[in-house]
Scaffold this active site. Structure first.
Site, PDB file in Angstrom:
ATOM      1  CG  LEU A 174      -2.106  -1.112   1.522  1.00  0.00           C
ATOM      2  CD1 LEU A 174      -2.680  -1.064   2.767  1.00  0.00           C
ATOM      3  CD2 LEU A 174      -2.673  -1.199   0.348  1.00  0.00           C
ATOM      4  CG  ASP A 217       1.868  -3.208   3.000  1.00  0.00           C
ATOM      5  OD1 ASP A 217       2.795  -2.221   2.320  1.00  0.00           O
ATOM      6  OD2 ASP A 217       0.737  -3.188   2.372  1.00  0.00           O
ATOM      7  NE  ARG A 288      -2.521   2.855   6.209  1.00  0.00           N
ATOM      8  CZ  ARG A 288      -1.728   2.284   5.632  1.00  0.00           C
ATOM      9  NH1 ARG A 288      -0.997   1.419   6.179  1.00  0.00           N
ATOM     10  NH2 ARG A 288      -1.519   2.265   4.332  1.00  0.00           N
ATOM     11  CG  HIS A 318       2.696   4.774   9.936  1.00  0.00           C
ATOM     12  ND1 HIS A 318       3.438   3.986   9.136  1.00  0.00           N
ATOM     13  CD2 HIS A 318       1.503   4.330   9.935  1.00  0.00           C
ATOM     14  CE1 HIS A 318       2.414   2.945   8.973  1.00  0.00           C
ATOM     15  NE2 HIS A 318       1.458   3.260   9.621  1.00  0.00           N
ATOM     16  CB  CYS A 403       8.890   0.384   8.629  1.00  0.00           C
ATOM     17  SG  CYS A 403       8.358   1.771   8.220  1.00  0.00           S
TER      18      CYS A 403
END
Length: 409
Positions: A174, A217, A288, A318, A403
């Site tokens: 995404l 993801d 999110r 984020h 991440c």
């Protein structure tokens, strides 16, 4: 660190008192045991005499260590070591000097006396000086961080990083704030291997979460959980497509012995929106993570001593796409991606969008993307060692160095 002065003062008092008392008690025990091998049997009078001899020294140790804590010497191990050496030397010298010159039978202050007092550092006071120098950066700093709130009471010295191998359909991941670019899957695999190797070389044990080859993801494992000491909070990702990623992460965290909590619907929360700075937890309220997710996280971590601060995120995927924190608690970020820099106690802008993310490897070492050379140079100029990794293929999917792992420490 984002810590109140009240907590810092209390932590400084507690650590100074405990370290001084432990060192004082150690001297009594050492002299008592030492006397067992002599012709004179140990007695209560020996204990009193040793205690009296080191009493002023311990008072001065307490004062010096309290000052060290207040000025931030316990924030890093090497400054704590310096503080311990200084206190270990000065306290016995000053304590012995005051004892020698006080009272009706005290010696006159002279250069000869000073030399004799310093000579005790190679004799009677040597063990005391060593005790303070060793206790301060080890037990003292550990206790300081617990009382101050920069370290969970459950935290150990382990360094474990959970990672997850890229899915074969990584290129379908995404994206929300950038244009889609072709992803080189083969290069991404090589970059992931290099990222894991960098963590291992820095002393981290890397543990692979079970692969999820159909979840594009899933390599961005950080979004699936947040760790607070011995507690892991399993997230509820804001993107429906990512919710199947969490069971694998939960299993890996259970295997590490962590207690599991979770975010429940209708709350949503991505781990990439959670930035821990000491006992303050900044949580991005954006695409999110919703308000209910923040509310639930606040309720879960407040009993652990953390304070949750909600931060608006409208310009990035984020919160940690826009900002992260250096080991000293300074928040760094790329200002065009940050909604409000005044939320953070200390904010330092970096010149590149990919320079916002750092993974703290140790008190003086961070991991950064090699695609942000100016930001790397800025962080290095602050005295940090920077380990660089190329993660260009993951950056095409709004990923960053944070991440790709969940750090347990």
């Amino acid at each position: 660190m984002t810590i109140s002065w009240g907590r810092r003062l209390i932590a400084s008092l507690v650590v100074a008192f405990v370290v001084a008392i432990v060192a004082h008690a150690a001297m009594i025990v050492a002299f008592y045991i030492g006397s067992l091998g002599t012709s004179t049997a140990p007695s209560g009078s020996l204990i009193v005499a040793v205690s009296n001899y080191f009493s002023l020294t311990s008072v001065f140790s307490f004062v010096l260590l309290f000052i060290a804590g207040v000025v931030g010497a316990f924030d890093r191990w090497w400054t704590a070591l310096i503080a311990g050496v200084i206190a270990g030397v000065l306290a016995p010298v000053v304590g012995t000097l005051v004892t020698a010159t006080s009272g009706a039978n005290g010696s006159p202050f002279s250069g000869e006396l000073i030399g004799a007092v310093f000579g005790t550092l190679l004799g009677l006071n040597l063990l005391y000086a060593l005790a303070i120098a060793v206790l301060t950066p080890t037990f003292g700093r550990w206790l300081f961080r617990i009382v101050e709130g920069t370290r969970s009471r459950f935290e150990t010295d382990r360094k474990v990083a959970l990672v997850r191998i890229p899915a074969t359909n990584l290129s379908e991941g995404l994206i929300t704030h950038i244009e889609r670019e072709p992803v080189d899957a083969e290069l991404a695999d090589k970059q992931w291997d290099a990222y894991v190797a960098a963590l291992s070389e820095a002393g981290w044990q890397t543990v692979e979460v079970t692969s999820a080859d159909t979840l594009a993801d899933s390599v961005f494992v950080e979004d699936t959980a947040i760790v607070f000491g011995d507690v892991a909070v399993i997230s509820l990702p804001g993107a429906d497509e990512r919710r199947a990623e969490t069971p694998g992460t939960e299993a890996a965290l259970r295997a590490q012995g962590l207690r599991i909590e979770r975010i429940e619907a209708p709350g949503t929360l991505d781990g990439g929106d959670v930035l821990k700075v000491g006992s303050t937890v900044y949580v991005g309220r954006g695409g999110r993570t919703n308000a209910e997710g923040i509310r639930q996280l606040r309720a879960l971590v407040a009993p652990l001593g953390y304070t949750v601060v909600a931060v608006p995120v409208t310009k990035a995927l984020h919160l940690k796409t826009a900002v992260t924190a250096l080991p000293d608690g300074t928040v760094i970020g790329y200002e065009p991606l940050v909604d409000n820099v005044t939320v953070f106690d200390r904010f330092l802008p970096v010149p590149e969008a990919h320079g916002t993310a750092v993974v703290v490897l140790s008190d003086d070492t961070v991991l950064m993307s090699s695609s942000a050379p100016q930001s790397v140079a800025l962080v290095e100029d602050l005295g940090y060692r920077v380990v660089q990794v190329d993660i260009s293929e993951f950056e095409k999917l709004e990923g960053c160095v944070t991440c790709l792992s969940i750090r347990i420490r």
